[in-house]
Design a protein around this motif. Structure first.
Motif, PDB file in Angstrom:
ATOM      1  N   THR A  95       0.819  -1.209   0.000  1.00  0.00           N
ATOM      2  CA  THR A  95       0.000   0.000   0.000  1.00  0.00           C
ATOM      3  C   THR A  95       0.856   1.264   0.000  1.00  0.00           C
ATOM      4  O   THR A  95       0.564   2.216  -0.718  1.00  0.00           O
ATOM      5  CB  THR A  95      -0.945  -0.013   1.216  1.00  0.00           C
ATOM      6  OG1 THR A  95      -1.752  -1.192   1.136  1.00  0.00           O
ATOM      7  CG2 THR A  95      -1.826   1.208   1.251  1.00  0.00           C
ATOM      8  N   LEU A  96       1.921   1.271   0.773  1.00  0.00           N
ATOM      9  CA  LEU A  96       2.734   2.490   0.856  1.00  0.00           C
ATOM     10  C   LEU A  96       3.578   2.745  -0.391  1.00  0.00           C
ATOM     11  O   LEU A  96       4.201   3.800  -0.523  1.00  0.00           O
ATOM     12  CB  LEU A  96       3.614   2.477   2.099  1.00  0.00           C
ATOM     13  CG  LEU A  96       2.847   2.583   3.417  1.00  0.00           C
ATOM     14  CD1 LEU A  96       3.798   2.663   4.592  1.00  0.00           C
ATOM     15  CD2 LEU A  96       1.916   3.776   3.428  1.00  0.00           C
TER      16      LEU A  96
ATOM     17  N   HIS B  75      -1.645   6.666  -2.957  1.00  0.00           N
ATOM     18  CA  HIS B  75      -1.902   6.522  -1.522  1.00  0.00           C
ATOM     19  C   HIS B  75      -0.669   6.140  -0.709  1.00  0.00           C
ATOM     20  O   HIS B  75      -0.762   5.899   0.488  1.00  0.00           O
ATOM     21  CB  HIS B  75      -3.023   5.492  -1.296  1.00  0.00           C
ATOM     22  CG  HIS B  75      -4.285   5.887  -1.982  1.00  0.00           C
ATOM     23  ND1 HIS B  75      -5.118   6.866  -1.490  1.00  0.00           N
ATOM     24  CD2 HIS B  75      -4.824   5.480  -3.153  1.00  0.00           C
ATOM     25  CE1 HIS B  75      -6.129   7.027  -2.309  1.00  0.00           C
ATOM     26  NE2 HIS B  75      -5.979   6.206  -3.334  1.00  0.00           N
TER      27      HIS B  75
ATOM     28  N   THR C  68       3.705   6.632   0.226  1.00  0.00           N
ATOM     29  CA  THR C  68       4.576   7.662   0.794  1.00  0.00           C
ATOM     30  C   THR C  68       5.373   8.336  -0.325  1.00  0.00           C
ATOM     31  O   THR C  68       6.579   8.153  -0.439  1.00  0.00           O
ATOM     32  CB  THR C  68       5.525   7.050   1.846  1.00  0.00           C
ATOM     33  OG1 THR C  68       6.169   5.908   1.263  1.00  0.00           O
ATOM     34  CG2 THR C  68       4.781   6.643   3.089  1.00  0.00           C
TER      35      THR C  68
ATOM     36  N   VAL D 237       0.268   0.612  12.586  1.00  0.00           N
ATOM     37  CA  VAL D 237      -0.335   1.852  12.079  1.00  0.00           C
ATOM     38  C   VAL D 237      -0.505   1.767  10.572  1.00  0.00           C
ATOM     39  O   VAL D 237      -1.592   2.040  10.049  1.00  0.00           O
ATOM     40  CB  VAL D 237       0.504   3.088  12.495  1.00  0.00           C
ATOM     41  CG1 VAL D 237      -0.041   4.352  11.847  1.00  0.00           C
ATOM     42  CG2 VAL D 237       0.535   3.219  14.011  1.00  0.00           C
ATOM     43  N   ILE D 238       0.552   1.375   9.854  1.00  0.00           N
ATOM     44  CA  ILE D 238       0.393   1.237   8.400  1.00  0.00           C
ATOM     45  C   ILE D 238      -0.466   0.021   8.067  1.00  0.00           C
ATOM     46  O   ILE D 238      -1.130   0.002   7.029  1.00  0.00           O
ATOM     47  CB  ILE D 238       1.740   1.218   7.637  1.00  0.00           C
ATOM     48  CG1 ILE D 238       2.607   0.037   8.030  1.00  0.00           C
ATOM     49  CG2 ILE D 238       2.455   2.528   7.785  1.00  0.00           C
ATOM     50  CD1 ILE D 238       3.851  -0.129   7.170  1.00  0.00           C
TER      51      ILE D 238
ATOM     52  N   ARG E 298      -3.208  -0.832   9.699  1.00  0.00           N
ATOM     53  CA  ARG E 298      -4.571  -0.297   9.774  1.00  0.00           C
ATOM     54  C   ARG E 298      -4.872   0.561   8.546  1.00  0.00           C
ATOM     55  O   ARG E 298      -5.969   0.519   7.985  1.00  0.00           O
ATOM     56  CB  ARG E 298      -4.750   0.518  11.048  1.00  0.00           C
ATOM     57  CG  ARG E 298      -6.197   0.978  11.231  1.00  0.00           C
ATOM     58  CD  ARG E 298      -6.442   1.785  12.508  1.00  0.00           C
ATOM     59  NE  ARG E 298      -5.698   1.263  13.633  1.00  0.00           N
ATOM     60  CZ  ARG E 298      -5.000   2.013  14.489  1.00  0.00           C
ATOM     61  NH1 ARG E 298      -4.981   3.322  14.369  1.00  0.00           N
ATOM     62  NH2 ARG E 298      -4.342   1.475  15.484  1.00  0.00           N
ATOM     63  N   TYR E 299      -3.902   1.356   8.129  1.00  0.00           N
ATOM     64  CA  TYR E 299      -4.059   2.182   6.933  1.00  0.00           C
ATOM     65  C   TYR E 299      -4.302   1.292   5.705  1.00  0.00           C
ATOM     66  O   TYR E 299      -5.195   1.567   4.894  1.00  0.00           O
ATOM     67  CB  TYR E 299      -2.803   3.043   6.748  1.00  0.00           C
ATOM     68  CG  TYR E 299      -2.817   3.936   5.527  1.00  0.00           C
ATOM     69  CD1 TYR E 299      -3.650   5.055   5.479  1.00  0.00           C
ATOM     70  CD2 TYR E 299      -1.992   3.676   4.449  1.00  0.00           C
ATOM     71  CE1 TYR E 299      -3.661   5.888   4.368  1.00  0.00           C
ATOM     72  CE2 TYR E 299      -1.992   4.499   3.330  1.00  0.00           C
ATOM     73  CZ  TYR E 299      -2.825   5.599   3.297  1.00  0.00           C
ATOM     74  OH  TYR E 299      -2.831   6.424   2.194  1.00  0.00           O
ATOM     75  N   ALA E 300      -3.546   0.217   5.583  1.00  0.00           N
ATOM     76  CA  ALA E 300      -3.708  -0.711   4.452  1.00  0.00           C
ATOM     77  C   ALA E 300      -5.093  -1.354   4.461  1.00  0.00           C
ATOM     78  O   ALA E 300      -5.699  -1.547   3.406  1.00  0.00           O
ATOM     79  CB  ALA E 300      -2.616  -1.772   4.480  1.00  0.00           C
TER      80      ALA E 300
ATOM     81  N   ARG F 106      -7.817   0.018   5.557  1.00  0.00           N
ATOM     82  CA  ARG F 106      -8.756   1.053   5.112  1.00  0.00           C
ATOM     83  C   ARG F 106      -8.666   1.308   3.612  1.00  0.00           C
ATOM     84  O   ARG F 106      -9.669   1.328   2.902  1.00  0.00           O
ATOM     85  CB  ARG F 106      -8.503   2.352   5.878  1.00  0.00           C
ATOM     86  CG  ARG F 106      -9.432   3.489   5.451  1.00  0.00           C
ATOM     87  CD  ARG F 106      -9.326   4.697   6.373  1.00  0.00           C
ATOM     88  NE  ARG F 106      -8.024   5.300   6.444  1.00  0.00           N
ATOM     89  CZ  ARG F 106      -7.583   6.252   5.602  1.00  0.00           C
ATOM     90  NH1 ARG F 106      -8.333   6.672   4.603  1.00  0.00           N
ATOM     91  NH2 ARG F 106      -6.383   6.770   5.756  1.00  0.00           N
ATOM     92  N   ILE F 107      -7.449   1.510   3.112  1.00  0.00           N
ATOM     93  CA  ILE F 107      -7.253   1.850   1.702  1.00  0.00           C
ATOM     94  C   ILE F 107      -7.663   0.706   0.784  1.00  0.00           C
ATOM     95  O   ILE F 107      -8.227   0.927  -0.293  1.00  0.00           O
ATOM     96  CB  ILE F 107      -5.769   2.231   1.429  1.00  0.00           C
ATOM     97  CG1 ILE F 107      -5.424   3.540   2.147  1.00  0.00           C
ATOM     98  CG2 ILE F 107      -5.456   2.316  -0.065  1.00  0.00           C
ATOM     99  CD1 ILE F 107      -6.186   4.750   1.640  1.00  0.00           C
TER     100      ILE F 107
END
Length: 179
Positions: free
Chosen positions: A75-76, A81, A83, A162-163, A165-167, A169-170
């Motif tokens: 995802t990052l 979406h 970095t 943290v990432i 959880r972000y993954a 969501r995205i």
């Protein structure tokens, strides 16, 4: 699959590359006809495997068959979406499967995320859990953590919730497999 188009495209490219080979590297030029003939053979070999994949998937959906899309990267690294500027040139998030396969988003009914029990990154970019010690080295060695394209050693660190959880969501994950 179009020999004339291939001849036109390769002919131009070979002539361009020949200037570089001759002027910059002092090497003999490539014979355009030989190269084109070689690649026309590849085209014939590949011809039976070339299909309209979006149509094939559409037909499978209509027949209520199971279809599995596989993604890569993370995802990052997503262009939109991730970095930025430490991203790839595409969208490796789950929604990218629709674009890549040529299907609408309602075709996908389940998204399973896969993550390592630790975090890795090739190259630059933020990495708050990075281990710059013997533990990070051990993770890299045991996990054979080297970039697929570049061969560069991946940076290793603790799992980053943290990432994670972000993954979730995205990508709209339904579940997550930790490997």
């Amino acid at each position: 699959m179009n020999p004339e188009h291939l001849r036109k495209q390769l002919g131009w490219t070979i002539n361009y590359k020949n200037v570089i080979l001759e002027k910059l590297y002092n090497l003999p030029p490539l014979d355009p006809e030989k190269v084109i003939a070689e690649y026309l053979k590849y085209a014939e070999f590949l011809r039976p495997f070339v299909i309209d994949s979006s149509l094939k998937i559409y037909e499978a959906v209509k027949e209520k068959k199971n279809i599995l899309f596989e993604g890569a990267q993370g995802t990052l690294l997503d262009l939109d979406h991730g970095t930025y500027p430490y991203v790839t040139s595409s969208n490796p998030i789950a929604g990218g499967a629709c674009v890549g396969a040529g299907v609408g988003p309602t075709t996908i009914d389940r998204v399973i995320g896969v993550a390592k029990a630790y975090t890795t990154r090739v190259g630059e970019g933020p990495f708050p859990t990075e281990l710059n010690d013997s533990v990070g080295q051990l993770l890299g060695d045991l996990g054979a953590e080297f970039g697929t394209t570049t061969g560069r050693r991946r940076r290793c660190g603790w799992f980053d919730a943290v990432i994670g959880r972000y993954a979730v969501r995205i990508n709209g994950l339904d579940c997550l497999a930790i490997t």
